[in-house]
Motif scaffolding. Structure first.
Motif, PDB file in Angstrom:
ATOM      1  N   PHE A 106       0.668  -1.401  -0.065  1.00  0.00           N
ATOM      2  CA  PHE A 106       0.387  -0.196  -0.053  1.00  0.00           C
ATOM      3  C   PHE A 106       0.082   1.240  -0.165  1.00  0.00           C
ATOM      4  O   PHE A 106       1.852   0.888   0.779  1.00  0.00           O
ATOM      5  N   GLU A 107       0.161   1.934  -1.031  1.00  0.00           N
ATOM      6  CA  GLU A 107       1.142   3.424  -0.635  1.00  0.00           C
ATOM      7  C   GLU A 107       1.033   5.160   0.229  1.00  0.00           C
ATOM      8  O   GLU A 107      -0.325   4.984  -0.453  1.00  0.00           O
ATOM      9  N   PRO A 108       1.291   5.076   1.297  1.00  0.00           N
ATOM     10  CA  PRO A 108      -0.144   6.296   1.812  1.00  0.00           C
ATOM     11  C   PRO A 108       0.533   7.335   1.443  1.00  0.00           C
ATOM     12  O   PRO A 108      -0.587   9.087   1.928  1.00  0.00           O
ATOM     13  N   LYS A 109       1.518   7.499   1.087  1.00  0.00           N
ATOM     14  CA  LYS A 109       1.816   8.807   0.113  1.00  0.00           C
ATOM     15  C   LYS A 109       0.452   9.639  -0.833  1.00  0.00           C
ATOM     16  O   LYS A 109      -0.321   8.934  -1.604  1.00  0.00           O
ATOM     17  N   GLY A 110       0.221  10.355  -0.589  1.00  0.00           N
ATOM     18  CA  GLY A 110      -0.830  11.015  -1.038  1.00  0.00           C
ATOM     19  C   GLY A 110      -2.751  11.091  -0.946  1.00  0.00           C
ATOM     20  O   GLY A 110      -3.338  11.187  -1.232  1.00  0.00           O
ATOM     21  N   LYS A 111      -2.615  10.435   0.374  1.00  0.00           N
ATOM     22  CA  LYS A 111      -4.058   9.576   0.859  1.00  0.00           C
ATOM     23  C   LYS A 111      -4.225  10.085   1.259  1.00  0.00           C
ATOM     24  O   LYS A 111      -3.948  10.956   2.747  1.00  0.00           O
ATOM     25  N   SER A 112      -5.700  10.133   1.793  1.00  0.00           N
ATOM     26  CA  SER A 112      -6.461  11.009   3.389  1.00  0.00           C
ATOM     27  C   SER A 112      -6.272  10.524   4.166  1.00  0.00           C
ATOM     28  O   SER A 112      -5.867   8.790   4.344  1.00  0.00           O
ATOM     29  N   ASP A 113      -6.596  10.636   5.183  1.00  0.00           N
ATOM     30  CA  ASP A 113      -6.802  10.379   6.797  1.00  0.00           C
ATOM     31  C   ASP A 113      -7.881   9.599   6.146  1.00  0.00           C
ATOM     32  O   ASP A 113      -7.853   8.074   6.802  1.00  0.00           O
ATOM     33  N   ARG A 114      -9.045   9.432   5.939  1.00  0.00           N
ATOM     34  CA  ARG A 114      -9.946   8.918   5.557  1.00  0.00           C
ATOM     35  C   ARG A 114      -9.431   7.263   5.538  1.00  0.00           C
ATOM     36  O   ARG A 114      -9.994   6.645   5.325  1.00  0.00           O
ATOM     37  N   GLU A 115      -8.819   7.519   3.494  1.00  0.00           N
ATOM     38  CA  GLU A 115      -8.340   6.612   3.204  1.00  0.00           C
ATOM     39  C   GLU A 115      -7.176   5.647   3.497  1.00  0.00           C
ATOM     40  O   GLU A 115      -7.479   4.561   3.802  1.00  0.00           O
ATOM     41  N   ILE A 116      -6.276   6.565   4.972  1.00  0.00           N
ATOM     42  CA  ILE A 116      -5.008   5.476   5.211  1.00  0.00           C
ATOM     43  C   ILE A 116      -6.382   5.190   6.940  1.00  0.00           C
ATOM     44  O   ILE A 116      -6.072   3.208   7.435  1.00  0.00           O
ATOM     45  N   MET A 117      -7.510   5.328   7.162  1.00  0.00           N
ATOM     46  CA  MET A 117      -8.037   4.126   7.871  1.00  0.00           C
ATOM     47  C   MET A 117      -8.577   3.148   7.612  1.00  0.00           C
ATOM     48  O   MET A 117      -8.712   2.576   8.222  1.00  0.00           O
ATOM     49  N   ALA A 118      -8.782   3.443   6.672  1.00  0.00           N
ATOM     50  CA  ALA A 118      -9.726   2.156   5.897  1.00  0.00           C
ATOM     51  C   ALA A 118      -8.721   1.184   5.404  1.00  0.00           C
ATOM     52  O   ALA A 118      -9.009   0.244   5.932  1.00  0.00           O
TER      53      ALA A 118
END
Ligand code: NDP
Length: 443
Positions: free
Chosen positions: A131-143
């Motif tokens: 998974f690439e965390p860069k550029g993801k929103s907080d909600r996407e990271i949480m999901a």
């Protein structure tokens, strides 16, 4: 063919497509020739090397998650439980698009030796996802984190396997992972380390790897009649390890003139402005170009280049294989005295050999960056005791652990006539402890 050559040849054939894993195993086994030949019969009888180079288990699973546009995304998740001879599996989770089985196997293998050196009761493991965390929103990271934990929770526990952070996994991700574990299991237990201070985290955990790196560097320099005072240091990386290595280096009287991220690097002749760097990387999660825009005399370069800058000490703190033979040649030509690895396996085998041949003092990551996992183990102890130690208490314990690691290395070097080969010293000390526990516990 001797025992080590035999094992390496079999691995080479079987895992030709896992270069990072093969690199890590070669580095360790090549340095254990003397210690293994002393007891070869016993080790062969117990298949010690065969067992040491294969994990107890590899768990892999699909991680589905929805992005902010409502699209379903699929990543792979992994947990590799390598060896629990001396304690529950322990090691970080890495979120980075390059994550694959070879990289996690090298990290879990190394972790087993590193954890042994800390002197604490922790075995080796590692995990993560592509998974690439860069550029993801907080909600996407949480999901993503919630979906990842929905599988991972089955395999971990405070006495089984205790994951922590690594590249791409900091306090935010650990928080989401912990929240999901708690929700699924309805239990409040120390199953992850690197937790926030309000819910079971330890003071100094965030700083521990970087601080520990400087504590052991300081100890090693002193043992060689040198000191950190007024030394010029090049650091690579601008993440958790790099930032707190820079903080402690400055505190101990050195000047750090570089740092880097995955797109470029900074040269700051006046010394890195730590508050600005923290603001750019920890608060804004921005690129280093933002640092150069604000800091007048600093220069930003695209790509790689940190090791071309003249320095007394080099601290690679970004990722694996970021200091190659040509970099080592530049460091030696510029009079570098010491290289201490903040990252895991940042120096290639050829570069390490070149540095050692040119009398550059070299401490491998499994010793130099063990402060992070050691403080994670201190977090586990505090969780079990249901109390929190003060910042000073944890820092003092960390410093003692790092100094003891160096003492173990020096003792092994002395006992096995390894000179100042701290790579062999670290591998030997770590190996002897794990193997003793393995043999005692039978097959
Ligand atoms: P972070 O994600 O906080 O920071 C990593 C840094 O390295 C970032 O600046 C990142 O750039 C850069 N980086 C990552 N991948 C690459 C790449 N392929 N090429 C160039 N630069 C890259 O991770 P950590 O600081 O936690 O970890 C750094 C190293 O230390 C890793 O090897 C890790 O395994 C090791 N380590 C970490 C411990 C810990 O406690 N965190 C403990 C022991 C070892 P960008 O900002 O662009 O993402």
């Amino acid at each position: 063919m001797n025992y080590i050559e035999d094992i390496l040849e079999k691995l080479q054939t079987k895992y030709a497509n896992e270069p990072e894993f093969l690199q890590a195993v070669k580095e360790v086994l090549a340095s254990l020739k003397d210690v293994i030949s002393k007891n070869e019969e016993l080790y062969r009888k117990n298949a010690i090397l065969e067992r040491l180079v294969s994990p107890d288990r590899i768990i892999s699973f699909r991680v589905p998650w929805y992005d902010d546009c409502g699209n379903l995304n699929i990543n792979m998740g992994y947990r590799i439980q390598w060896n629990n001879a001396i304690g529950p599996y322990k090691g970080g989770l890495r979120l980075h698009p390059t994550v694959n089985q070879s990289i996690l196997k090298f990290l879990a293998f190394e972790q087993t030796f590193k954890n042994s050196l800390t002197g604490l009761p922790i075995g080796g493991g590692k995990g993560g996802s592509d998974f690439e965390p860069k550029g993801k929103s907080d909600r996407e990271i949480m999901a993503f984190c919630q979906s990842f934990m929905l599988e991972l929770y089955k395999y971990i526990g405070p006495n089984v396997d205790v994951p922590a952070g690594d590249i791409g996994v900091g306090a935010r991700e650990i928080g989401y992972l912990y929240g999901q574990y708690k929700r699924i299991t309805n239990s409040y237990e120390g199953v992850l380390t690197g937790k926030g201070l309000t819910y079971g985290g330890s003071l100094i955990r965030k700083e521990a790897t970087g601080y520990g790196l400087l504590y052991i560097t300081d100890k090693m320099l002193k043992s060689n009649g040198l000191s950190l005072k007024d030394k010029t240091i090049c650091v690579s990386g601008a993440g958790n390890v790099a930032i707190y290595a820079i903080e402690k280096a400055i505190e101990l009287g050195a000047k750090v003139v570089t740092c880097s991220d995955s797109t470029g690097w900074i040269y700051d002749p006046d010394g890195i402005d730590l508050e600005l760097l923290k603001n750019v990387k920890e608060v804004k999660r921005a690129r280093l170009t933002e640092y150069a825009k604000i800091r007048e005399n600093s220069v930003y370069h695209e790509g790689k280049g940190v090791w071309s800058v003249k320095c007394d000490i080099a601290l690679p703190c970004a990722t694996q294989n970021e200091l190659l033979l040509d970099d080592a040649k530049m460091l030696v030509a510029n009079g570098c005295l010491a290289v201490c690895e903040g990252a895991n396996m940042p120096t290639s085998l050829e570069a390490t050999k070149y540095l050692q041949e040119n009398n550059v003092l070299f401490i491998p990551g499994k010793a130099a960056n063990a402060g992070g996992v050691a403080t994670s183990a201190l977090e586990m102890s505090q969780n079990s005791l249901r109390l929190s130690w003060t910042k000073e208490e944890v820092d003092e314990r960390l410093k003692t652990i790092m100094e003891n690691i160096f003492i173990q290395i020096e003792n092994a070097c002395q006992e096995y006539n390894l000179g100042k080969n701290y790579v062999s010293g670290a591998n030997t000390a770590a190996f002897l402890k794990v193997v003793d526990a393995m043999i005692s516990q039978g097959v």
